[in-house]
Scaffold this motif. Structure first.
Motif, PDB file in Angstrom:
ATOM      1  N   GLY A   1       0.974  -1.299  -0.243  1.00  7.49           N
ATOM      2  CA  GLY A   1      -0.182   0.339  -0.368  1.00  7.49           C
ATOM      3  C   GLY A   1       0.810   1.208   0.157  1.00  7.49           C
ATOM      4  N   HIS A   2       1.937   1.452   0.136  1.00  6.72           N
ATOM      5  CA  HIS A   2       2.351   2.359   0.967  1.00  6.72           C
ATOM      6  C   HIS A   2       3.258   2.622  -0.567  1.00  6.72           C
ATOM      7  CE1 HIS A   2       5.382  -1.238   1.640  1.00  6.72           C
ATOM      8  NE2 HIS A   2       6.626   0.009   1.317  1.00  6.72           N
ATOM      9  N   LYS A   3       4.511   1.536  -1.115  1.00  7.53           N
ATOM     10  CA  LYS A   3       4.840   1.766  -2.219  1.00  7.53           C
ATOM     11  C   LYS A   3       3.974   2.431  -3.484  1.00  7.53           C
ATOM     12  CE  LYS A   3       7.822  -1.078  -4.738  1.00  7.53           C
ATOM     13  NZ  LYS A   3       8.769  -2.590  -5.553  1.00  7.53           N
ATOM     14  N   GLU A   4       5.286   3.294  -4.320  1.00  6.52           N
ATOM     15  CA  GLU A   4       4.533   3.921  -5.181  1.00  6.52           C
ATOM     16  C   GLU A   4       4.688   2.855  -7.218  1.00  6.52           C
ATOM     17  OE1 GLU A   4       6.615   7.916  -6.794  1.00  6.52           O
ATOM     18  OE2 GLU A   4       4.755   8.620  -5.309  1.00  6.52           O
ATOM     19  N   VAL A   5       3.723   3.029  -7.596  1.00  7.97           N
ATOM     20  CA  VAL A   5       3.830   1.963  -8.927  1.00  7.97           C
ATOM     21  C   VAL A   5       3.825   2.817  -9.928  1.00  7.97           C
ATOM     22  CG1 VAL A   5       3.901  -0.045  -7.211  1.00  7.97           C
ATOM     23  CG2 VAL A   5       2.128   1.323  -8.521  1.00  7.97           C
ATOM     24  N   THR A   6       3.701   1.707 -11.152  1.00  7.44           N
ATOM     25  CA  THR A   6       3.182   2.607 -12.728  1.00  7.44           C
ATOM     26  C   THR A   6       1.988   1.863 -12.755  1.00  7.44           C
ATOM     27  OG1 THR A   6       5.706   2.089 -13.362  1.00  7.44           O
ATOM     28  CG2 THR A   6       3.590   3.091 -15.152  1.00  7.44           C
ATOM     29  N   VAL A   7       0.432   2.900 -13.017  1.00  5.75           N
ATOM     30  CA  VAL A   7      -1.023   2.657 -13.181  1.00  5.75           C
ATOM     31  C   VAL A   7      -0.840   3.264 -14.361  1.00  5.75           C
ATOM     32  CG1 VAL A   7      -3.216   3.136 -12.918  1.00  5.75           C
ATOM     33  CG2 VAL A   7      -0.559   2.391 -10.335  1.00  5.75           C
ATOM     34  N   THR A   8      -1.295   3.273 -14.971  1.00  3.32           N
ATOM     35  CA  THR A   8      -1.790   3.018 -16.759  1.00  3.32           C
ATOM     36  C   THR A   8      -3.262   3.250 -16.723  1.00  3.32           C
ATOM     37  OG1 THR A   8      -2.435   1.068 -17.664  1.00  3.32           O
ATOM     38  CG2 THR A   8      -0.762   2.380 -17.893  1.00  3.32           C
TER      39      THR A   8
ATOM     40  N   TYR B   1      -6.221   7.291 -34.296  1.00  3.42           N
ATOM     41  CA  TYR B   1      -4.858   7.513 -33.622  1.00  3.42           C
ATOM     42  C   TYR B   1      -4.702   6.378 -33.190  1.00  3.42           C
ATOM     43  CZ  TYR B   1      -4.186  12.886 -33.527  1.00  3.42           C
ATOM     44  OH  TYR B   1      -4.084  13.701 -34.293  1.00  3.42           O
ATOM     45  N   PHE B   2      -3.168   6.075 -32.594  1.00  2.07           N
ATOM     46  CA  PHE B   2      -2.755   4.188 -31.831  1.00  2.07           C
ATOM     47  C   PHE B   2      -2.428   5.159 -30.710  1.00  2.07           C
ATOM     48  CE2 PHE B   2       0.120   1.526 -29.725  1.00  2.07           C
ATOM     49  CZ  PHE B   2      -0.516   0.449 -29.967  1.00  2.07           C
ATOM     50  N   VAL B   3      -3.292   5.481 -29.790  1.00  2.00           N
ATOM     51  CA  VAL B   3      -3.110   5.668 -28.380  1.00  2.00           C
ATOM     52  C   VAL B   3      -2.797   5.471 -27.680  1.00  2.00           C
ATOM     53  CG1 VAL B   3      -4.275   7.668 -26.936  1.00  2.00           C
ATOM     54  CG2 VAL B   3      -5.430   7.008 -28.960  1.00  2.00           C
TER      55      VAL B   3
ATOM     56  N   TYR C   1      -2.027   4.461 -38.063  1.00  2.00           N
ATOM     57  CA  TYR C   1      -2.026   5.181 -37.643  1.00  2.00           C
ATOM     58  C   TYR C   1      -1.048   6.287 -36.850  1.00  2.00           C
ATOM     59  CZ  TYR C   1      -6.284   1.748 -36.991  1.00  2.00           C
ATOM     60  OH  TYR C   1      -7.565   1.595 -37.166  1.00  2.00           O
ATOM     61  N   ALA C   2      -1.386   7.516 -36.406  1.00  2.00           N
ATOM     62  CA  ALA C   2      -0.490   8.001 -35.719  1.00  2.00           C
ATOM     63  C   ALA C   2      -0.458   8.068 -34.544  1.00  2.00           C
ATOM     64  CB  ALA C   2      -1.031   9.847 -36.006  1.00  2.00           C
ATOM     65  N   PRO C   3       1.323   7.848 -33.944  1.00  2.00           N
ATOM     66  CA  PRO C   3       0.636   7.773 -32.847  1.00  2.00           C
ATOM     67  C   PRO C   3       0.165   9.094 -31.902  1.00  2.00           C
ATOM     68  CG  PRO C   3       2.794   7.866 -33.305  1.00  2.00           C
ATOM     69  CD  PRO C   3       1.843   8.242 -34.546  1.00  2.00           C
ATOM     70  N   ALA C   4       0.058   8.231 -30.301  1.00  2.09           N
ATOM     71  CA  ALA C   4      -0.633   9.392 -29.600  1.00  2.09           C
ATOM     72  C   ALA C   4      -0.162   9.179 -28.020  1.00  2.09           C
ATOM     73  CB  ALA C   4      -1.898  10.181 -29.725  1.00  2.09           C
ATOM     74  N   VAL C   5      -0.843   9.780 -27.263  1.00  2.00           N
ATOM     75  CA  VAL C   5      -1.115   9.371 -25.565  1.00  2.00           C
ATOM     76  C   VAL C   5      -2.262  10.500 -25.355  1.00  2.00           C
ATOM     77  CG1 VAL C   5       0.404  11.390 -24.898  1.00  2.00           C
ATOM     78  CG2 VAL C   5       0.647   9.561 -23.253  1.00  2.00           C
TER      79      VAL C   5
ATOM     80  N   ILE D   1      -6.372  13.354 -26.341  1.00  2.00           N
ATOM     81  CA  ILE D   1      -5.210  12.998 -27.520  1.00  2.00           C
ATOM     82  C   ILE D   1      -4.419  13.503 -27.674  1.00  2.00           C
ATOM     83  CG2 ILE D   1      -5.096  11.016 -29.001  1.00  2.00           C
ATOM     84  CD1 ILE D   1      -7.896  10.736 -29.342  1.00  2.00           C
ATOM     85  N   LYS D   2      -3.419  13.327 -27.291  1.00  2.00           N
ATOM     86  CA  LYS D   2      -1.947  14.211 -27.311  1.00  2.00           C
ATOM     87  C   LYS D   2      -1.061  14.001 -28.615  1.00  2.00           C
ATOM     88  CE  LYS D   2      -2.666  17.484 -24.812  1.00  2.00           C
ATOM     89  NZ  LYS D   2      -3.062  19.473 -25.095  1.00  2.00           N
TER      90      LYS D   2
END
Length: 328
Positions: A90-97, A111-113, A224-228, A239-240
């Protein structure tokens, strides 16, 4: 999705719908594949086979199979409740999408997002899973790149860093071990990987749609053009575009295939497969797959690099033939 697993397709000609003699030959291949080696459903093994037996029957044949008993000795099956994971991590930082719609690494709005990536405490991530309305967006732990051994080492002892009999069957160690946990709205769009994959579900279930490599002629790609995705204001995702080369990606949704736009897909041979807690799916290299899950599903998968042998050469030839237009 890790860049190393990014699906690739033909880069110059998209969705040509092969015709003429080449199309006839590809149709014959599909018919013979169905008659000679494809199953109408994914088989289930009630116990773990020997490495030699597994390699002969499943790896060499490039055939998916569900295996029970792979994780029966893992403490994770009994321990990994939300309360336990909160206590350990619970205390730990992790990567979340985070995405607005559950579609990460997928075509959307031309786009490919890719998803927005956030570093957050795992406890805060669990809060969102338990109360999805508390935060806008769909949250998913799916970083890959061996995030299980990198970001979740505190619970590694509850599972494993490899599956010994599977490693013996392949004659190598895993390239990556990945931890997955997320929202039932999260979708993995259809793609293929250059890995031998064994996918172990710890809690909940995963629903796969699988298509064999011989279906390559009937699976449409677009470019597709890439985006995020980026949350620019609370609850508002933009969508950037990120620039760079366009991404070839599968353009059909196997849950609701548009056969008017992609009539060639009617020749494909999709099979559905549910993998439940305590089961593992062997997903062979180059098989196309689309994945959904139950709410809060937890899984660990192991990627082993495929052999770039004649099988890979034949698949590249099949792809090339699939995108040829004959004159007339």
């Amino acid at each position: 999705m890790a860049a190393s697993t990014r699906d690739t397709g033909p880069e110059e000609l998209l969705n040509p719908a092969p015709r003429g003699k080449i199309r006839d030959a590809l149709l014959k291949l599909s018919v013979e594949a169905k008659e000679l080696y494809l199953n109408s459903r994914v088989p289930v093994l009630g116990a773990v086979p020997s490495p030699l037996q597994f390699h002969r029957q499943w790896v060499a044949a490039n055939q998916p199979v569900v295996v029970r008993g792979v994780t029966q000795e893992w403490p994770a099956l009994a321990k990994w409740s939300p309360a336990y994971l909160r206590d350990k991590l619970g205390h730990k930082e992790v990567t979340v999408t985070v995405t607005p719609n559950g579609l990460a690494d997928a075509p959307h709005a031309g786009y490919f997002v890719m998803p927005e990536e956030r570093r957050m405490r795992f406890g805060a991530f669990l809060d969102v899973l338990e109360n999805p309305e508390s935060q806008p967006g769909v949250f998913y732990v799916q970083k890959q790149n061996s995030n299980f051994t990198d970001e979740f080492s505190e619970i590694l002892c509850d599972a494993a860093s490899e599956i010994p009999w599977f490693s013996e069957a392949l004659g190598k160690k895993p390239d990556a071990v990945n931890f997955w946990m997320g929202d039932e709205r999260a979708v993995t769009s259809m793609h293929k990987d250059h890995y031998e994959n064994i996918y172990c579900v710890i809690s909940g279930c995963k629903d796969f749609i699988l298509l064999p490599p011989t279906d390559a002629p009937w699976i449409p790609y677009s470019s597709y053009a890439p985006a995020v995705y980026e949350e620019t204001h609370p609850g508002k995702f933009d969508i950037k575009p990120t620039g760079g080369n366009e991404v070839p990606w599968i353009s059909i949704d196997p849950l609701e295939p548009d056969l008017e736009r992609y009539p060639q897909y009617k020749h494909a041979s999709p099979v559905k497969c549910r993998v439940k807690a305590g089961e593992a799916l062997y997903l062979p290299s180059l098989w196309y797959h689309h994945v959904r899950q139950s709410q809060g599903c937890v899984a660990v998968n192991f990627w082993y690099d495929m052999e770039y042998d004649v099988k890979f050469g034949y698949h590249k030839l099949l792809q090339a033939l699939s995108w040829v237009r004959e004159p007339g």
